[in-house]
Enzyme design. Structure first.
Site, PDB file in Angstrom:
ATOM      1  N   LYS A 256     -15.933 -36.815  -2.586  1.00 28.01           N
ATOM      2  CA  LYS A 256     -17.372 -36.801  -2.879  1.00 28.01           C
ATOM      3  C   LYS A 256     -17.877 -38.231  -3.055  1.00 28.01           C
ATOM      4  CE  LYS A 256     -20.086 -36.582  -6.492  1.00 28.01           C
ATOM      5  NZ  LYS A 256     -21.272 -37.310  -5.993  1.00 28.01           N
ATOM      6  N   SER A 309     -17.887 -44.884 -13.723  1.00 25.85           N
ATOM      7  CA  SER A 309     -18.126 -45.325 -15.097  1.00 25.85           C
ATOM      8  C   SER A 309     -17.046 -44.799 -16.042  1.00 25.85           C
ATOM      9  CB  SER A 309     -19.489 -44.838 -15.570  1.00 25.85           C
ATOM     10  OG  SER A 309     -19.525 -43.432 -15.568  1.00 25.85           O
ATOM     11  N   ALA A 311     -17.563 -43.552 -18.936  1.00 28.54           N
ATOM     12  CA  ALA A 311     -18.004 -42.291 -19.550  1.00 28.54           C
ATOM     13  C   ALA A 311     -17.602 -41.098 -18.682  1.00 28.54           C
ATOM     14  CB  ALA A 311     -19.516 -42.321 -19.747  1.00 28.54           C
ATOM     15  N   GLY A 313     -15.290 -41.099 -16.346  1.00 23.12           N
ATOM     16  CA  GLY A 313     -13.822 -41.063 -16.295  1.00 23.12           C
ATOM     17  C   GLY A 313     -13.250 -40.297 -17.475  1.00 23.12           C
ATOM     18  N   GLU A 330     -10.135 -45.446 -12.144  1.00 27.06           N
ATOM     19  CA  GLU A 330     -10.469 -46.877 -12.052  1.00 27.06           C
ATOM     20  C   GLU A 330     -11.901 -47.007 -12.555  1.00 27.06           C
ATOM     21  OE1 GLU A 330     -12.078 -49.941 -11.211  1.00 27.06           O
ATOM     22  OE2 GLU A 330     -11.839 -49.610  -9.052  1.00 27.06           O
ATOM     23  N   CYS A 364     -16.768 -53.689 -10.462  1.00 28.99           N
ATOM     24  CA  CYS A 364     -16.066 -53.358 -11.713  1.00 28.99           C
ATOM     25  C   CYS A 364     -15.260 -54.547 -12.233  1.00 28.99           C
ATOM     26  CB  CYS A 364     -15.184 -52.140 -11.515  1.00 28.99           C
ATOM     27  SG  CYS A 364     -14.167 -52.242 -10.046  1.00 28.99           S
ATOM     28  N   GLU A 461     -20.664 -53.391 -20.154  1.00 32.57           N
ATOM     29  CA  GLU A 461     -20.662 -53.647 -18.717  1.00 32.57           C
ATOM     30  C   GLU A 461     -22.106 -53.564 -18.226  1.00 32.57           C
ATOM     31  OE1 GLU A 461     -19.016 -50.669 -15.945  1.00 32.57           O
ATOM     32  OE2 GLU A 461     -18.035 -52.338 -14.945  1.00 32.57           O
TER      33      GLU A 461
HETATM   34  P1  NDP Z   1     -20.906 -42.617 -12.341  1.00 31.47           P
HETATM   35  O1  NDP Z   1     -19.600 -42.800 -12.977  1.00 31.47           O
HETATM   36  O2  NDP Z   1     -21.866 -41.633 -12.940  1.00 31.47           O
HETATM   37  O3  NDP Z   1     -20.729 -42.162 -10.800  1.00 31.47           O
HETATM   38  C1  NDP Z   1     -19.574 -42.381 -10.042  1.00 31.47           C
HETATM   39  C2  NDP Z   1     -19.287 -41.139  -9.193  1.00 31.47           C
HETATM   40  O4  NDP Z   1     -19.011 -40.021 -10.053  1.00 31.47           O
HETATM   41  C3  NDP Z   1     -20.456 -40.694  -8.321  1.00 31.47           C
HETATM   42  O5  NDP Z   1     -19.954 -40.090  -7.152  1.00 31.47           O
HETATM   43  C4  NDP Z   1     -21.115 -39.647  -9.194  1.00 31.47           C
HETATM   44  O6  NDP Z   1     -21.910 -38.740  -8.475  1.00 31.47           O
HETATM   45  C5  NDP Z   1     -19.910 -38.960  -9.784  1.00 31.47           C
HETATM   46  N1  NDP Z   1     -20.153 -38.283 -11.042  1.00 31.47           N
HETATM   47  C6  NDP Z   1     -21.178 -38.428 -11.909  1.00 31.47           C
HETATM   48  N2  NDP Z   1     -21.011 -37.630 -12.976  1.00 31.47           N
HETATM   49  C7  NDP Z   1     -19.860 -36.952 -12.770  1.00 31.47           C
HETATM   50  C8  NDP Z   1     -19.138 -35.990 -13.523  1.00 31.47           C
HETATM   51  N3  NDP Z   1     -19.576 -35.558 -14.702  1.00 31.47           N
HETATM   52  N4  NDP Z   1     -17.976 -35.515 -13.027  1.00 31.47           N
HETATM   53  C9  NDP Z   1     -17.510 -35.942 -11.840  1.00 31.47           C
HETATM   54  N5  NDP Z   1     -18.155 -36.851 -11.085  1.00 31.47           N
HETATM   55  C10 NDP Z   1     -19.303 -37.369 -11.544  1.00 31.47           C
HETATM   56  O7  NDP Z   1     -21.603 -44.012 -12.209  1.00 31.47           O
HETATM   57  P2  NDP Z   1     -23.170 -44.305 -12.156  1.00 31.47           P
HETATM   58  O8  NDP Z   1     -23.559 -44.246 -10.756  1.00 31.47           O
HETATM   59  O9  NDP Z   1     -23.952 -43.407 -13.044  1.00 31.47           O
HETATM   60  O10 NDP Z   1     -23.235 -45.766 -12.751  1.00 31.47           O
HETATM   61  C11 NDP Z   1     -23.322 -45.928 -14.166  1.00 31.47           C
HETATM   62  C12 NDP Z   1     -22.497 -47.080 -14.624  1.00 31.47           C
HETATM   63  O11 NDP Z   1     -21.141 -46.866 -14.297  1.00 31.47           O
HETATM   64  C13 NDP Z   1     -22.826 -48.415 -13.984  1.00 31.47           C
HETATM   65  O12 NDP Z   1     -23.869 -49.036 -14.623  1.00 31.47           O
HETATM   66  C14 NDP Z   1     -21.537 -49.147 -14.139  1.00 31.47           C
HETATM   67  O13 NDP Z   1     -21.483 -49.711 -15.422  1.00 31.47           O
HETATM   68  C15 NDP Z   1     -20.488 -48.068 -14.018  1.00 31.47           C
HETATM   69  N6  NDP Z   1     -19.911 -47.994 -12.674  1.00 31.47           N
HETATM   70  C16 NDP Z   1     -18.660 -48.474 -12.496  1.00 31.47           C
HETATM   71  C17 NDP Z   1     -18.117 -48.469 -11.243  1.00 31.47           C
HETATM   72  C18 NDP Z   1     -16.758 -49.003 -10.995  1.00 31.47           C
HETATM   73  O14 NDP Z   1     -16.471 -49.398  -9.881  1.00 31.47           O
HETATM   74  N7  NDP Z   1     -15.876 -49.003 -11.956  1.00 31.47           N
HETATM   75  C19 NDP Z   1     -18.837 -47.970 -10.080  1.00 31.47           C
HETATM   76  C20 NDP Z   1     -20.133 -47.418 -10.386  1.00 31.47           C
HETATM   77  C21 NDP Z   1     -20.627 -47.463 -11.647  1.00 31.47           C
HETATM   78  P3  NDP Z   1     -23.494 -39.037  -8.307  1.00 31.47           P
HETATM   79  O15 NDP Z   1     -23.603 -40.315  -7.559  1.00 31.47           O
HETATM   80  O16 NDP Z   1     -23.949 -37.879  -7.526  1.00 31.47           O
HETATM   81  O17 NDP Z   1     -24.054 -39.109  -9.696  1.00 31.47           O
END
Ligand code: NDP
Length: 553
Positions: A256, A309, A311, A313, A330, A364, A461
């Site tokens: 996804k 994120s 949260a 994770g 990650e 990240c 972050e």
């Molecule tokens: P998320 O962790 O919400 O999203 C990452 C992926 O997880 C997306 O595909 C998202 O889908 C999906 N997702 C969201 N909620 C759930 C859930 N409850 N269960 C399973 N999958 C889920 O990141 P955000 O896009 O909201 O970004 C928020 C913050 O996260 C950023 O500001 C940054 O700090 C951090 N981040 C860290 C990353 C990294 O590489 N470590 C990458 C991206 C963000 P959908 O897009 O449809 O919401």
């Protein structure tokens, strides 16, 4: 991997203002003179929406100087050099990719994917339902049993090599599409993301028929069906990090992508068809976070891999606890980039800029905390301000752009909120003057000095082009401050002294540490974190290990 050099330009026509400016001391690498006082006059504030007024530096139209450590904008402009988007054939609508075919979502729902640089719609994307998730996992299970799990490694390798070759052949198309969908500069998607994507497929293709050598004395068995959820910052690269090792080891996948960047994953579906990959080995479903959660919870999933994120994770960890699924996470980071007083400063400045402004800081492992030894702090900050003034923010499809658009409105709001928090908490803000486009999601490169360890911009972050500077006096203090974070993904160390590199890196709690460089990636090298940055490694043999069960012979 390095960001292509975006340093002071000397490529402008001879005799132009730029060539004259390039001959100035700072442009030729000589030490900068002390900073002139700045912010003495009201700067033009072209930011959209934030209301932040503390922008330092005068307008680009009236540069007073260049290279004096006062962060003035460079006195010339480049002509636009836009990459053509003709090579990308966007569909009006994209369905789900299940069982080797594009299928409509069962619930009949779609959502709109936007170009973050213009806020214009790019396409309608299928919103998967829980039934679609169930179907995709079932298809992946059948493909695992009937086609892929038992296929000899040398046959799996052929498909992976084929995918790698097609990705290279279609690299320009992928680069343009990635830039349109994510907002990252074309020179980064073209020179970093897509080459690394192909490199991961080449690399893991090489392992597919050599698992006996990868894990000597053991038998490596695939785990089964892998559920993979990826973020929006490196959409296709995160797909490659997850799909390439999974397939090499004999697993099938349901992936996804993030809702704001689904397009290159859906174009990858086309690559799978072109490579004649058996149907169902790779499935791609699109939809919101709750669909990601339904996917990882599905009882017929054996392995979960998530990047995003902290949260989410943690939520995934809780959701699948006790289910016996293999898990790698990650997550976020708040890396310290530590500069000691003996470091090559001009080189360090390039590394700092790469560390935090590459991909708009939406990385990240971004070096978002600059830890600088007190005795060189002033001169380093002056050099950094000069360098920031040369960064070009704007149209991601322009080949000269260094800093593109923020990926989505929610992320922009988060960055702006944290910048405001930094100002409110008493840190000093510097942003070079630069015109931001009227539409789209933009943030100026931002440098905070005088940052307290306890402040939000030192702890949270930000995931944007915002650097928080903290000073230290001794190596002990640097290590303590660097480790004073909930995260543990990456770090950087800048010093001429080899023994100090060894001493410091040994004591930093970070999964990846670069010395006298930053943001270098290679498929052979494992990547992953400690503490709230997650666990498990991607890349290299360790990345393969995450997709196999080792049995005794
Ligand atoms: P998320 O962790 O919400 O999203 C990452 C992926 O997880 C997306 O595909 C998202 O889908 C999906 N997702 C969201 N909620 C759930 C859930 N409850 N269960 C399973 N999958 C889920 O990141 P955000 O896009 O909201 O970004 C928020 C913050 O996260 C950023 O500001 C940054 O700090 C951090 N981040 C860290 C990353 C990294 O590489 N470590 C990458 C991206 C963000 P959908 O897009 O449809 O919401």
């Amino acid at each position: 991997m390095t960001k292509p050099d975006s340093g002071p330009r000397s490529a402008a026509p001879a005799g132009s203002a730029s060539s004259a400016a390039a001959a100035t001391p700072a442009a030729s690498g000589a030490a900068a003179t002390p900073a002139a006082p700045v912010a003495s006059e009201a700067p033009p504030d072209n930011r959209i929406g934030t209301g932040i007024r503390a922008v330092v530096g005068r307008g680009t139209d009236q540069p007073a100087s260049w290279g004096l450590g006062d962060g003035q904008a460079i006195p010339w402009e480049y002509a636009p050099a836009p990459e053509s988007r003709e090579i990308v054939q966007l569909q009006g609508r994209y369905g789900l990719f299940v069982g080797g075919k594009e299928v409509a979502p069962r619930g009949g729902q779609w959502f709109t994917d936007l170009d973050p640089a213009t806020e214009e719609p790019l396409a309608e994307i299928a919103r998967a339902s829980v039934e679609d998730v169930d179907q995709a996992v079932g298809v992946a299970r059948r493909a695992y049993r009937r086609a892929w799990g038992e296929l000899p490694g040398r046959e799996r390798a052929k498909y992976l090599f084929r995918i790698a070759r097609i990705l290279q052949e279609r690299s320009r198309e992928f680069a343009v599409l990635e830039t349109l969908d994510s907002g990252k500069p074309i020179k980064e998607s073209r020179d970093v993301d897509i080459p690394l994507v192909a490199a991961h497929f080449w690399y893991y293709a090489g392992w597919a028929d050599k698992l006996d050598y990868a894990f000597p004395g053991r038998v490596a068995r695939p785990l089964g069906v892998a559920a993979q959820v990826i973020p929006w910052n490196f959409p296709l690269l995160m797909l490659a990090w997850k799909i390439a090792p999974a397939l090499a080891a004999g697993n099938t996948v349901v992936l996804k992508p993030a809702s704001s960047t689904p397009l290159t994953a859906l174009l990858f579906a086309d690559v799978c068809r072109q490579a004649d990959l058996p149907p169902g080995v790779v499935n791609i479903i699109t939809g919101p976070g709750e669909i990601g959660l339904a996917l990882v919870r599905h009882p017929d999933v054996d392995k979960v891999a998530f990047t995003g994120s902290t949260a989410v994770g943690k939520e995934i960890g809780r959701a699948i606890a006790g289910a016996g699924k293999a898990l790698t996470l990650e997550l976020g980071g708040k890396a310290a980039n530590i500069v000691f007083d003996d470091a090559a400063l001009d080189q360090a400045v390039e590394g700092i800029v790469n560390g935090i402004f590459f991909n708009q800081g939406e990385v990240c492992c971004a070096g978002s905390r600059l830890l600088v030894q007190e005795s060189i702090a002033d001169v380093l900050i002056e050099k950094l301000k000069d360098r920031l003034a040369t960064l070009r923010v704007g149209d991601p499809l322009d080949k000269n752009t260094d800093v593109g658009a923020i990926n989505n409105a929610a992320q922009l709001a988060k960055i702006e909120e944290l910048i405001e928090a930094g100002v409110a908490e008493g840190a000093d803000l510097y942003q070079p003057a630069c015109e931001l486009p009227q539409r789209g999601y933009w943030v100026r490169p931002t440098l905070f000095t005088n940052v307290a360890q306890s402040s939000r911009i030192a702890q949270e972050e930000i995931f944007g082009p915002v650097l928080s500077t903290i000073t230290f006096r001794t190596p002990e203090e640097a290590i303590e401050k660097a480790n004073n974070t909930a995260y543990g993904l990456s770090a950087g160390v800048w010093t001429e002294k080899g023994s100090r590199i060894l001493m410091v890196t040994k004591r930093l709690r970070a999964g990846v540490i670069w010395a006298n460089t930053y943001n270098r990636f290679d498929p052979t090298s494992p990547f992953g974190g400690y503490k709230e940055s997650g666990f498990g490694r991607e890349g290299g043999l360790q990345g393969l290990l995450a997709y196999v069960r080792l049995e005794d012979r």
